[in-house]
Design a protein around this motif. Structure first.
Motif, PDB file in Angstrom:
ATOM      1  N   THR A 152     -21.520  10.083 -34.628  1.00 19.11           N
ATOM      2  CA  THR A 152     -20.446   9.877 -33.675  1.00 19.11           C
ATOM      3  C   THR A 152     -20.092  11.192 -32.984  1.00 19.11           C
ATOM      4  O   THR A 152     -19.999  12.224 -33.638  1.00 19.11           O
ATOM      5  CB  THR A 152     -19.204   9.345 -34.402  1.00 19.11           C
ATOM      6  N   VAL A 153     -19.920  11.117 -31.687  1.00 23.09           N
ATOM      7  CA  VAL A 153     -19.492  12.300 -30.934  1.00 23.09           C
ATOM      8  C   VAL A 153     -18.009  12.514 -31.183  1.00 23.09           C
ATOM      9  O   VAL A 153     -17.217  11.572 -31.104  1.00 23.09           O
ATOM     10  CB  VAL A 153     -19.761  12.096 -29.427  1.00 23.09           C
ATOM     11  N   TYR A 154     -17.648  13.731 -31.524  1.00 20.25           N
ATOM     12  CA  TYR A 154     -16.271  13.999 -31.881  1.00 20.25           C
ATOM     13  C   TYR A 154     -15.878  15.379 -31.350  1.00 20.25           C
ATOM     14  O   TYR A 154     -16.693  16.300 -31.365  1.00 20.25           O
ATOM     15  CB  TYR A 154     -16.142  13.958 -33.416  1.00 20.25           C
ATOM     16  N   ALA A 155     -14.682  15.519 -30.873  1.00 27.29           N
ATOM     17  CA  ALA A 155     -14.240  16.812 -30.349  1.00 27.29           C
ATOM     18  C   ALA A 155     -14.043  17.805 -31.496  1.00 27.29           C
ATOM     19  O   ALA A 155     -13.629  17.421 -32.590  1.00 27.29           O
ATOM     20  CB  ALA A 155     -12.931  16.624 -29.599  1.00 27.29           C
ATOM     21  N   ALA A 156     -14.365  19.072 -31.224  1.00 25.75           N
ATOM     22  CA  ALA A 156     -14.226  20.098 -32.261  1.00 25.75           C
ATOM     23  C   ALA A 156     -12.750  20.325 -32.577  1.00 25.75           C
ATOM     24  O   ALA A 156     -11.901  20.343 -31.684  1.00 25.75           O
ATOM     25  CB  ALA A 156     -14.862  21.393 -31.778  1.00 25.75           C
ATOM     26  N   ASN A 157     -12.451  20.521 -33.845  1.00 23.59           N
ATOM     27  CA  ASN A 157     -11.068  20.772 -34.252  1.00 23.59           C
ATOM     28  C   ASN A 157     -10.682  22.232 -34.072  1.00 23.59           C
ATOM     29  O   ASN A 157      -9.520  22.552 -33.863  1.00 23.59           O
ATOM     30  CB  ASN A 157     -10.887  20.384 -35.728  1.00 23.59           C
ATOM     31  N   VAL A 158     -11.664  23.119 -34.205  1.00 22.70           N
ATOM     32  CA  VAL A 158     -11.383  24.553 -34.070  1.00 22.70           C
ATOM     33  C   VAL A 158     -11.948  25.021 -32.739  1.00 22.70           C
ATOM     34  O   VAL A 158     -13.121  24.793 -32.453  1.00 22.70           O
ATOM     35  CB  VAL A 158     -12.022  25.329 -35.249  1.00 22.70           C
ATOM     36  N   TYR A 159     -11.094  25.625 -31.936  1.00 20.60           N
ATOM     37  CA  TYR A 159     -11.568  26.068 -30.615  1.00 20.60           C
ATOM     38  C   TYR A 159     -10.767  27.281 -30.154  1.00 20.60           C
ATOM     39  O   TYR A 159      -9.801  27.705 -30.798  1.00 20.60           O
ATOM     40  CB  TYR A 159     -11.482  24.924 -29.596  1.00 20.60           C
ATOM     41  N   PHE A 160     -11.215  27.848 -29.037  1.00 21.92           N
ATOM     42  CA  PHE A 160     -10.563  29.046 -28.494  1.00 21.92           C
ATOM     43  C   PHE A 160      -9.371  28.643 -27.621  1.00 21.92           C
ATOM     44  O   PHE A 160      -9.412  27.605 -26.955  1.00 21.92           O
ATOM     45  CB  PHE A 160     -11.538  29.846 -27.632  1.00 21.92           C
ATOM     46  N   ILE A 161      -8.352  29.499 -27.645  1.00 18.03           N
ATOM     47  CA  ILE A 161      -7.247  29.319 -26.694  1.00 18.03           C
ATOM     48  C   ILE A 161      -6.964  30.670 -26.037  1.00 18.03           C
ATOM     49  O   ILE A 161      -7.413  31.719 -26.524  1.00 18.03           O
ATOM     50  CB  ILE A 161      -5.962  28.763 -27.361  1.00 18.03           C
ATOM     51  N   GLU A 162      -6.224  30.644 -24.977  1.00 15.95           N
ATOM     52  CA  GLU A 162      -5.969  31.854 -24.199  1.00 15.95           C
ATOM     53  C   GLU A 162      -4.931  32.738 -24.890  1.00 15.95           C
ATOM     54  O   GLU A 162      -3.929  32.244 -25.414  1.00 15.95           O
ATOM     55  CB  GLU A 162      -5.459  31.443 -22.814  1.00 15.95           C
ATOM     56  N   GLY A 163      -5.169  34.046 -24.895  1.00 16.64           N
ATOM     57  CA  GLY A 163      -4.228  35.001 -25.464  1.00 16.64           C
ATOM     58  C   GLY A 163      -3.389  35.677 -24.394  1.00 16.64           C
ATOM     59  O   GLY A 163      -3.643  35.502 -23.195  1.00 16.64           O
TER      60      GLY A 163
END
Lengths: 165, 194
Positions: free
Chosen positions: B42-53
């Protein structure tokens, strides 16, 4: 999105055909060898073994290999259905049962199998050319009528008698 | 054939065959079903990702952070290295855990630097975990003639990035005292998640 058929589906279909054969030969056991229903049950169990092997070696066996050993199993089950049909018609000369068998068992089983094999090929990206589709339908019609005429010689006799008159 | 007129022995035989047939058919169907489950991804969105600092779009460069549509690739341009002085970017991008449980992270080299070793002293990446024991460094150093890159990934964090927590990726740069202006170097690293 439609889920694709796995090659093991043919083994599952073959198992069901063997089980059906087992029950039908049990019902007709006064006309068939007594051991036949049990042999077909064993054959169905062997099919279950096929699926178990596929499950345990899922990543080792490729699609190609899995397709062929499941497809051959299905062909064996179909060959048994045809063999029982021939046994009734040719060996036992029981035309009524043979006719019933060809119409109710042999013909539908073969058509259902062809349908699923074609469907599997389509889902695997194989093209199914139009001329092959027409040939398939024609051969199915010819096969059905041929079996019916072969198992009902009186139809031919009546027809030729009418012509002579 | 009338089923009502079947002899008792034959009925029992038929019943036994029917029961074993049902058993074989249902077990086979269940095994086939488990096969279809094992082959479904199943395609699933990643739980850990980058955000803007907060350092984004600031500084002499200025630093520009570009995130892809899934926030799983962060491209940072406009980073600067001062001659004979270290410069630290503490908050250009952060790693954020949107999942319900802690994830273990590590830093790993992806594309090693190959150009202008005579102009740089180091470029360092720090996964700045809240817990000191979870902090991980990936250091690229130059001796003036060639770059020395980390040969392998860092070890995995032990406490991990908790649910809804975020850790900044700190970047430290330093150029050689005799460096030529406008020289550049490209480095790519990965933040592995398990």
């Amino acid at each position: 999105m439609a889920s694709a058929l796995l090659p093991e589906f043919f083994a599952l279909l073959g198992i069901d055909l063997f089980l059906m054969l087992s029950l039908l030969t049990c019902l007709l056991d006064d006309r068939m060898p007594k051991a036949l229903p049990y042999i077909y049950q064993m054959a169905a169990l062997a099919g279950f073994g096929h699926i178990l092997v596929s499950k345990n070696f899922f990543t080792v066996f490729g699609d190609y290999m899995r397709f062929w050993y499941c497809f051959i199993y299905l062909l064996v089950s179909l060959a048994n259905i045809v063999a029982v049909n021939v046994y009734f018609g040719v060996v036992n000369k029981q035309w009524t049962i043979a006719k019933f068998w060809s119409g109710a068992v042999t013909f539908p089983s073969i058509l259902i199998s062809i349908f699923f094999v074609a469907n599997y090929g389509f889902l695997q990206g194989m093209s199914f050319p139009l001329f092959l589709q027409i040939a398939l339908v024609l051969s199915a019609i010819i096969m059905g009528t041929s079996i019916a005429i072969f198992l009902s010689p009186e139809v031919l006799r009546n027809r030729s008698g009418r012509k002579r008159r | 054939m009338n089923l009502k007129n079947l002899p008792a022995k034959k009925t029992m035989k038929l019943l036994a065959l029917l029961l074993t047939s049902l058993l074989i058919a249902s077990v086979s169907a269940f095994t086939y079903y488990s096969l279809t489950i094992s082959s479904t991804i199943t395609v699933y969105a990643a739980n850990v990702y980058f955000i803007e600092g907060t350092d984004n779009n600031t500084g002499p460069g200025p630093v520009i952070l570009t995130l892809d549509s899934t926030n799983t690739t962060a491209t940072i341009t406009g980073l600067v290295a001062y001659k004979n002085a270290s410069l630290t970017y503490t908050n250009v991008t952060l790693v954020y855990n949107n999942g319900g449980s802690a994830s273990q992270l590590r830093l790993a080299p992806y594309t090693d630097p190959s150009t202008n070793p005579e102009d740089f002293v180091y470029v360092k990446f720090l996964l700045n975990a809240t817990t000191a024991g979870d902090r991980r460094w990936l250091n690229y150093t130059s001796d003036g003639s060639s770059w020395t890159s980390p040969g392998s990934a860092t070890s995995w964090t032990t406490t991990g990035l908790g649910a809804s927590a975020m850790w900044p990726v700190v970047i430290m740069t330093k150029a050689n005292a005799t460096a030529t202006a406008s020289q550049t170097v490209d480095i790519a690293i990965t933040v592995d998640v398990q």
